[in-house]
Design an enzyme around this catalytic site. Sequence first.
Site: not given
Length: 454
Positions: A131, A347
């Site tokens: 995040e 990723s």
Amino acid sequence: MASWLLRSTTSTLRKLPVAFSGKSTGVLVGRRNFGSMDAGQKLDPCSCEDDYRDTVYQNQDLDFPGGKIPLTSQMKFISEASDKRLPCYRVLNDDGSLISNSIHEQIGQEVAVNMYSAMVTLKTMDTFLYEAQRQGRISFYMTSFGEEAINIASAAALSPHDIVLPQYREAGVLLWRGFTVQECTNQCFGNKDDKGKGRQMPVHYGSKKHNVITISSPLATQISQAAGVAYSLKMDKRGTCAVAYTGDGGTSEGDFHAGLNFAAVMEAPVIFICRNNGWAISTPVHEQFRSDGVVAKGLGYGIRSIRVDGNDVIAVYSAICAARNIAISEERPILVEAMTYRVGHHSTSDDSTKYRPTNEIEYWKTARSPVARFRKYIQRNGWWSDDKESELCSYVKKQVLQAIKTAEEMEKPSLTELFTDVYEQMPPNLQEQEMSTRDTIKKHPKDYPIDAHV
């Protein structure tokens, strides 16, 4: 000129033109009904010995370089694959119960709880750092969602003296060895306390203290390096082994084959652990190779191998314990294929929903979660409870958020660190480059980060 005669009681002879020394010649060839060679039948290679048993000439071995080879009058190709897939070693059912009569290492309460806590810590750290990247606070990140069991269970089975060469989804191995959440976040933010001095991409961890070689971006380079490290450990009689991690995509690189062959020939004590999570970024395994996964590749290099359920903590722990014992006591390489699923995107640069269905991801995230399965196991044993779960999650969340806050507020490494650690004494050309860089930043301060430590 030469003529080869293949004899058979049911054969009829005919002439076929073949190229030989640049010329065409007539060759007598025996024609008969051989055993089926249709690729679609996918004969089991292991059955070749039975197929040849009646036709191998007794006491007529040929002594070729590399050893004697028995003769046969049968022309039969080794099958490209078996119709029976190699089995996968498993100990825990999905409900956390032990499979009856399973052979495995016994894990006590303290180790089991510590392993589970480490898995939760890894998952939580991945969640918040992912995040943080999405918020623009770090440049890049890779998670280990769905692969926590391979990380923690394999690390727990090793000695802290074993040399680990990770790929880039082994943050849990470092956490188990004592590399802290704060050290992980320092590396991802590239601040002055980052052991890599801000020179590496995020998640490229490493620690000399914990015997973990720093992660490098080029794919699979660690595999051939691990073979060399293991050979060095063997020569020094250290009584330890090297451990190389890779994904299924890494096995498609040349370094994988070079590393395995070198390790086998030199009898190096190394464990190759492949996390077969189904995807090499967006390339599924069936588009990477035609073999039965990765474990079958060990046979070609003369390496003892095993396939294990990578979402089963006890199975992974038991397999790596056994692999380490064999690697060190018998001085030989071992290949472990850990079957799992990459729940997260490859990723932060990837959106896996573009190439795989969301319901598939959700299924592996919930129904097949290694963290949830191991929690059921320790709860069945009376070692865990909902209150302990709540307490752990709250503690780890605070720990990770505080680590991110601290790492973000810390100043960056000095500009000098861009030029150090290559030469004992900095040569004139690097001194000039450093001076030029400093002058440029002073002339154009708005074009550089305000926290650039000049």
